[in-house]
Design an enzyme around this catalytic site. Sequence first.
Site, short mmCIF file in Angstrom:
data_model
loop_
_atom_site.label_atom_id
_atom_site.label_comp_id
_atom_site.label_asym_id
_atom_site.label_seq_id
_atom_site.Cartn_x
_atom_site.Cartn_y
_atom_site.Cartn_z
N TYR A 136 3.37 9.79 -0.71
CA TYR A 136 4.46 9.19 0.08
C TYR A 136 5.81 9.37 -0.61
O TYR A 136 6.85 9.15 -0.02
CB TYR A 136 4.22 7.69 0.35
CG TYR A 136 2.94 7.33 1.07
CD1 TYR A 136 2.15 8.29 1.70
CD2 TYR A 136 2.51 6.00 1.13
CE1 TYR A 136 0.97 7.94 2.34
CE2 TYR A 136 1.34 5.65 1.77
CZ TYR A 136 0.56 6.63 2.37
OH TYR A 136 -0.60 6.26 3.00
N LYS A 170 -2.61 5.94 -4.44
CA LYS A 170 -3.72 6.86 -4.12
C LYS A 170 -3.57 8.20 -4.83
O LYS A 170 -2.44 8.69 -5.01
CB LYS A 170 -3.77 7.10 -2.60
CG LYS A 170 -3.70 5.82 -1.78
CD LYS A 170 -3.90 6.04 -0.29
CE LYS A 170 -3.57 4.77 0.49
NZ LYS A 170 -2.16 4.66 0.91
N HIS A 178 -7.47 9.68 -1.91
CA HIS A 178 -6.78 9.63 -0.61
C HIS A 178 -7.58 10.26 0.54
O HIS A 178 -7.65 9.70 1.64
CB HIS A 178 -5.41 10.31 -0.75
CG HIS A 178 -4.38 9.84 0.22
ND1 HIS A 178 -3.05 9.71 -0.11
CD2 HIS A 178 -4.47 9.46 1.52
CE1 HIS A 178 -2.38 9.28 0.95
NE2 HIS A 178 -3.24 9.12 1.95
N ASP A 206 0.85 -1.20 0.00
CA ASP A 206 0.00 0.00 0.00
C ASP A 206 0.88 1.24 0.00
O ASP A 206 1.56 1.53 0.98
CB ASP A 206 -0.88 0.00 1.26
CG ASP A 206 -1.84 1.18 1.30
OD1 ASP A 206 -2.98 1.03 0.82
OD2 ASP A 206 -1.45 2.25 1.78
P1 NAD Z 1 0.90 1.51 11.92
O1 NAD Z 1 -0.21 1.42 12.90
O2 NAD Z 1 1.15 0.41 10.97
O3 NAD Z 1 2.16 1.84 12.80
C1 NAD Z 1 3.44 1.87 12.31
C2 NAD Z 1 4.40 2.01 13.48
O4 NAD Z 1 4.10 0.97 14.44
C3 NAD Z 1 5.82 1.77 13.05
O5 NAD Z 1 6.45 2.95 12.69
C4 NAD Z 1 6.44 1.17 14.28
O6 NAD Z 1 6.86 2.20 15.11
C5 NAD Z 1 5.30 0.46 14.96
N1 NAD Z 1 5.35 -1.01 14.73
C6 NAD Z 1 5.20 -1.70 13.57
N2 NAD Z 1 5.28 -3.02 13.78
C7 NAD Z 1 5.49 -3.18 15.10
C8 NAD Z 1 5.65 -4.31 15.93
N3 NAD Z 1 5.60 -5.56 15.44
N4 NAD Z 1 5.86 -4.11 17.25
C9 NAD Z 1 5.88 -2.87 17.77
N5 NAD Z 1 5.72 -1.75 17.04
C10 NAD Z 1 5.53 -1.90 15.71
O7 NAD Z 1 0.71 2.90 11.13
P2 NAD Z 1 0.85 3.41 9.66
O8 NAD Z 1 2.14 3.07 9.03
O9 NAD Z 1 0.48 4.83 9.69
O10 NAD Z 1 -0.33 2.63 8.92
C11 NAD Z 1 -0.11 1.51 8.08
C12 NAD Z 1 -0.26 1.91 6.63
O11 NAD Z 1 -1.54 2.51 6.40
C13 NAD Z 1 0.70 3.00 6.16
O12 NAD Z 1 2.02 2.55 6.00
C14 NAD Z 1 0.04 3.44 4.89
O13 NAD Z 1 0.25 2.50 3.86
C15 NAD Z 1 -1.43 3.44 5.32
N6 NAD Z 1 -1.88 4.78 5.78
C16 NAD Z 1 -2.88 5.40 5.08
C17 NAD Z 1 -3.34 6.64 5.46
C18 NAD Z 1 -4.45 7.27 4.69
O14 NAD Z 1 -4.75 8.45 4.91
N7 NAD Z 1 -5.07 6.57 3.78
C19 NAD Z 1 -2.79 7.30 6.58
C20 NAD Z 1 -1.78 6.66 7.28
C21 NAD Z 1 -1.35 5.40 6.89
#
Ligand code: NAD
Length: 278
Positions: A53, A78, A111, A48
């Site tokens: 990004y 997106k 988005h 994704d």
């Molecule tokens: P997430 O909830 O996946 O959190 C990521 C953070 O969690 C990492 O930086 C790390 O610090 C921690 N983490 C990851 N794996 C872990 C583990 N096993 N143990 C402990 N900590 C851990 O948040 P995200 O990256 O914001 O969301 C996932 C994906 O969603 C993004 O990468 C993106 O592709 C998407 N996203 C979309 C939007 C949107 O507006 N559509 C906004 C934000 C994110």
Amino acid sequence: MTTPQVPNLTLNDGHTIPQLGFGVFLVDPQETERIVTDALELGYRHIDTAAIYRNEEGVGRAIAKSGIPREELFITTKLWNGDQGTESAHAAIDTSLEKLGLDYVDLYLIHWPVPAQDKYLESWLALEQIKASGKARSIGVSNFLVDHLQRVIDGSSTVPAVNQIELHPAYQQREVTDFGQANGILTEAWGPLGQGKYPLLEEPIITAAASKHGKSAAQVVLRWHLQQGTIVFPKSNSRERIAENIDVFDFELSDAEVQAITALERGGRVGGHPLEVK
Ligand code: NAD
């Protein structure tokens, strides 16, 4: 290493999507190729990304280098807010495809709705044309509230395949997910772990379930999402955690554990508000 068995879900247009993938929000463009290569090696087949990004090129290089047949991959990108509109959406998908080095994406999303600029319905009609052209297999939206979803359903002939929203145990957006369920729109959870900002992984209910199942707190939260039919794509830069986050198909939470985690709802939004993000 055996490849983890990630289930596929069927979208409302008949295409399928792996229920667990890898998200690359805040993955440094210089590091993206290496990190996505790790994810592909570890068995992820769903990536994704988004134009904003600024790492679509790195995703594309990792895909090309992997040698994995295109049909085994599921790639989402997106349409950014400033590119909403008919002509600009058509130009934006072409730019994204060029950066990704692909002929089509599996899923193209608006988005954010950005209601203040009032172009999301026009953009949705452009996404319908993009789907018809074959440049996107499926189309959907992100950060849409019920009013926005209703407007695109009423104003077009396509129901979005997914709505990608902030969703984790402390912020569950039930009104939006119930509307999706009633209308055949699958929910994708962004920030499934609370982006590490909300202290979800320290909640006693979650840490207790983790020790009971011999899993980590993150794995328990991902399992909670998966058992409710939600699509997730946790992000991490660390190979160890990338491996941990896909290793969630060998245990099951009990109904009582799912309910106890669901009771952690706190209105704990960590990201932007759909009515405000421009
Ligand atoms: P997430 O909830 O996946 O959190 C990521 C953070 O969690 C990492 O930086 C790390 O610090 C921690 N983490 C990851 N794996 C872990 C583990 N096993 N143990 C402990 N900590 C851990 O948040 P995200 O990256 O914001 O969301 C996932 C994906 O969603 C993004 O990468 C993106 O592709 C998407 N996203 C979309 C939007 C949107 O507006 N559509 C906004 C934000 C994110």
